[in-house]
Motif scaffolding. Structure first.
Motif, PDB file in Angstrom:
ATOM      1  N   SER A  33       0.848  -1.185   0.000  1.00  0.00           N
ATOM      2  CA  SER A  33       0.000   0.000   0.000  1.00  0.00           C
ATOM      3  C   SER A  33       0.882   1.232   0.000  1.00  0.00           C
ATOM      4  O   SER A  33       2.008   1.208   0.500  1.00  0.00           O
ATOM      5  CB  SER A  33      -0.891   0.023   1.240  1.00  0.00           C
ATOM      6  N   TYR A  35       0.922   5.445   0.884  1.00  0.00           N
ATOM      7  CA  TYR A  35       0.289   6.517   1.638  1.00  0.00           C
ATOM      8  C   TYR A  35       1.028   7.831   1.374  1.00  0.00           C
ATOM      9  O   TYR A  35       2.245   7.844   1.178  1.00  0.00           O
ATOM     10  CB  TYR A  35       0.324   6.225   3.145  1.00  0.00           C
ATOM     11  N   PHE A  45      -4.343   7.260   2.655  1.00  0.00           N
ATOM     12  CA  PHE A  45      -4.284   6.076   1.790  1.00  0.00           C
ATOM     13  C   PHE A  45      -4.406   6.480   0.332  1.00  0.00           C
ATOM     14  O   PHE A  45      -5.370   7.160  -0.057  1.00  0.00           O
ATOM     15  CB  PHE A  45      -5.409   5.126   2.186  1.00  0.00           C
ATOM     16  N   GLN A  48      -3.814   0.316  -2.810  1.00  0.00           N
ATOM     17  CA  GLN A  48      -3.226  -0.937  -2.373  1.00  0.00           C
ATOM     18  C   GLN A  48      -3.145  -1.888  -3.561  1.00  0.00           C
ATOM     19  O   GLN A  48      -4.029  -1.903  -4.418  1.00  0.00           O
ATOM     20  CB  GLN A  48      -4.080  -1.587  -1.281  1.00  0.00           C
ATOM     21  N   ASN A  55      -6.178  -3.080  -5.492  1.00  0.00           N
ATOM     22  CA  ASN A  55      -7.133  -3.714  -4.579  1.00  0.00           C
ATOM     23  C   ASN A  55      -7.831  -2.676  -3.699  1.00  0.00           C
ATOM     24  O   ASN A  55      -8.260  -2.974  -2.612  1.00  0.00           O
ATOM     25  CB  ASN A  55      -6.374  -4.719  -3.698  1.00  0.00           C
ATOM     26  N   GLN A  96      -1.542 -10.600   3.189  1.00  0.00           N
ATOM     27  CA  GLN A  96      -2.973 -10.805   3.298  1.00  0.00           C
ATOM     28  C   GLN A  96      -3.298 -12.252   3.618  1.00  0.00           C
ATOM     29  O   GLN A  96      -2.547 -13.163   3.331  1.00  0.00           O
ATOM     30  CB  GLN A  96      -3.652 -10.438   1.973  1.00  0.00           C
ATOM     31  N   TYR A 102      -2.851  -7.882   9.712  1.00  0.00           N
ATOM     32  CA  TYR A 102      -3.279  -6.636  10.330  1.00  0.00           C
ATOM     33  C   TYR A 102      -2.108  -5.871  10.902  1.00  0.00           C
ATOM     34  O   TYR A 102      -2.275  -5.073  11.806  1.00  0.00           O
ATOM     35  CB  TYR A 102      -4.336  -6.870  11.420  1.00  0.00           C
ATOM     36  N   TYR A 104       0.848  -3.743   9.102  1.00  0.00           N
ATOM     37  CA  TYR A 104       1.676  -3.268   8.013  1.00  0.00           C
ATOM     38  C   TYR A 104       3.092  -3.006   8.503  1.00  0.00           C
ATOM     39  O   TYR A 104       3.302  -2.536   9.614  1.00  0.00           O
ATOM     40  CB  TYR A 104       1.144  -1.938   7.475  1.00  0.00           C
TER      41      TYR A 104
ATOM     42  N   TYR B  32     -10.824  -2.429  13.602  1.00  0.00           N
ATOM     43  CA  TYR B  32      -9.499  -2.826  14.026  1.00  0.00           C
ATOM     44  C   TYR B  32      -8.754  -1.526  14.318  1.00  0.00           C
ATOM     45  O   TYR B  32      -8.845  -0.581  13.531  1.00  0.00           O
ATOM     46  CB  TYR B  32      -8.774  -3.607  12.927  1.00  0.00           C
ATOM     47  N   PHE B  34      -5.187   0.638  15.788  1.00  0.00           N
ATOM     48  CA  PHE B  34      -3.735   0.573  15.784  1.00  0.00           C
ATOM     49  C   PHE B  34      -3.152   1.865  16.371  1.00  0.00           C
ATOM     50  O   PHE B  34      -3.742   2.936  16.271  1.00  0.00           O
ATOM     51  CB  PHE B  34      -3.194   0.434  14.352  1.00  0.00           C
ATOM     52  N   LYS B  49      -1.845  -3.255  18.387  1.00  0.00           N
ATOM     53  CA  LYS B  49      -3.056  -3.333  17.573  1.00  0.00           C
ATOM     54  C   LYS B  49      -4.136  -4.083  18.340  1.00  0.00           C
ATOM     55  O   LYS B  49      -3.862  -4.957  19.162  1.00  0.00           O
ATOM     56  CB  LYS B  49      -2.778  -4.045  16.249  1.00  0.00           C
ATOM     57  N   SER B  97     -11.727  -5.845   6.342  1.00  0.00           N
ATOM     58  CA  SER B  97     -11.077  -6.175   5.074  1.00  0.00           C
ATOM     59  C   SER B  97      -9.599  -5.801   5.110  1.00  0.00           C
ATOM     60  O   SER B  97      -8.811  -6.274   4.293  1.00  0.00           O
ATOM     61  CB  SER B  97     -11.752  -5.435   3.921  1.00  0.00           C
ATOM     62  N   PHE B  98      -9.277  -4.938   6.070  1.00  0.00           N
ATOM     63  CA  PHE B  98      -7.901  -4.465   6.225  1.00  0.00           C
ATOM     64  C   PHE B  98      -7.342  -3.955   4.907  1.00  0.00           C
ATOM     65  O   PHE B  98      -6.173  -4.130   4.595  1.00  0.00           O
ATOM     66  CB  PHE B  98      -7.008  -5.565   6.791  1.00  0.00           C
ATOM     67  N   GLN B  99      -8.193  -3.308   4.155  1.00  0.00           N
ATOM     68  CA  GLN B  99      -7.724  -2.773   2.882  1.00  0.00           C
ATOM     69  C   GLN B  99      -6.930  -1.497   3.071  1.00  0.00           C
ATOM     70  O   GLN B  99      -5.965  -1.244   2.349  1.00  0.00           O
ATOM     71  CB  GLN B  99      -8.916  -2.504   1.984  1.00  0.00           C
ATOM     72  N   LYS B 100      -7.320  -0.694   4.023  1.00  0.00           N
ATOM     73  CA  LYS B 100      -6.609   0.557   4.230  1.00  0.00           C
ATOM     74  C   LYS B 100      -6.691   0.948   5.701  1.00  0.00           C
ATOM     75  O   LYS B 100      -7.567   0.522   6.448  1.00  0.00           O
ATOM     76  CB  LYS B 100      -7.218   1.668   3.384  1.00  0.00           C
ATOM     77  N   LEU B 101      -5.729   1.767   6.088  1.00  0.00           N
ATOM     78  CA  LEU B 101      -5.731   2.377   7.415  1.00  0.00           C
ATOM     79  C   LEU B 101      -6.176   3.827   7.287  1.00  0.00           C
ATOM     80  O   LEU B 101      -5.728   4.532   6.381  1.00  0.00           O
ATOM     81  CB  LEU B 101      -4.327   2.320   8.024  1.00  0.00           C
TER      82      LEU B 101
END
Lengths: 115, 113
Positions: A33, A35, A45, A48, A55, A96, A102, A104, B32, B34, B49, B97-101
């Motif tokens: 990802s 940023y 963000f 990703q 994604n 993933q 969870y 990064y 979630y 962090f 986390k 989905s933990f796609q983005k923070l």
């Protein structure tokens, strides 16, 4: 294990130019990802990549684009640079679909200055 | 949509004093949460986390945070500040989905001798 490495560390570009930033993911990570962190702000963000496909994308215009390669390294390309693109660009990798995901791993970033 | 609010852009403590950095989140789905730390000219390092399970989470360097759903908070604490704790701290939220923070604007912790 290796961490996330980004290059270059600093860069100065002129408004209107194009720039490519590079990132090597942490070993074993298949998701990357990007940023953007403006001065005094939290990271925002951009997008990703997972298995070389985008994604998810944040609120950034199409002139921000990316690539992920089979070895999971990645590039961020920005066209037609604007002054407001000046920021620290952070790359982060993760794995993933693993139980202990969870978390990064962030690189140290590329500081881009647009003049 | 998810968001994070960090109260206080700067927090000053004396060495040995309690550190308390505040974070409130907004999320329509189970979050979630962090905490990351950023030292000057460096990237972000994960402190701790919360995903599921125990609401009191212990992290590195003696930090811990407690997830309080009723208060939509995830405050970061450390019993005794050290000079090396001086840095910028970011709270972040993600969905499952933990796609983005989604990050807060950060809190700069200053530690005086």
């Amino acid at each position: 294990e290796t961490g996330v490495t980004q290059s270059p560390t600093h860069l100065i570009k002129t408004r209107g130019q194009q720039v490519t930033l590079r990132c090597s993911s942490q070993s074993g990570h298949n998701t990357v990802s990007w940023y953007q962190q403006a001065l005094g702000q939290g990271p925002q963000f951009i997008f990703q990549y997972y298995r070389e496909e985008e994604n998810g994308r944040g609120n950034f215009p199409p002139r921000f684009s990316g690539l992920q390669f089979p070895n999971y390294s990645s590039e961020l390309n920005v066209n037609a640079l604007e002054l407001d693109d000046s920021a620290l660009y952070l790359c982060a990798s993760s794995h993933q679909r693993t139980e202990n995901n969870y978390g990064y791993t962030f690189g140290s970033g590329t500081r881009l200055t647009v003049v | 949509a998810q968001s994070v609010t960090q109260l206080g852009s700067h927090v000053s403590v004396s060495e040995g004093a309690l550190v308390l950095l505040r974070c409130n989140y907004s999320s329509s789905v189970p979050p979630y949460l962090f905490w990351y730390v950023q030292y000057p000219n460096q990237g972000l390092q994960l402190l701790l986390k919360y995903t599921t399970g125990a609401t009191l989470v212990k992290g590195i360097n003696g930090f811990e945070a407690e997830f309080k759903k009723s208060e939509t908070s995830f405050h970061l604490t450390k019993p005794s500040a050290h000079m090396s704790d001086a840095a910028e701290y970011f709270c972040a939220v993600s969905d499952q989905s933990f796609q983005k923070l989604v990050f807060g604007t950060g809190t700069r912790l200053l530690v005086s001798p």
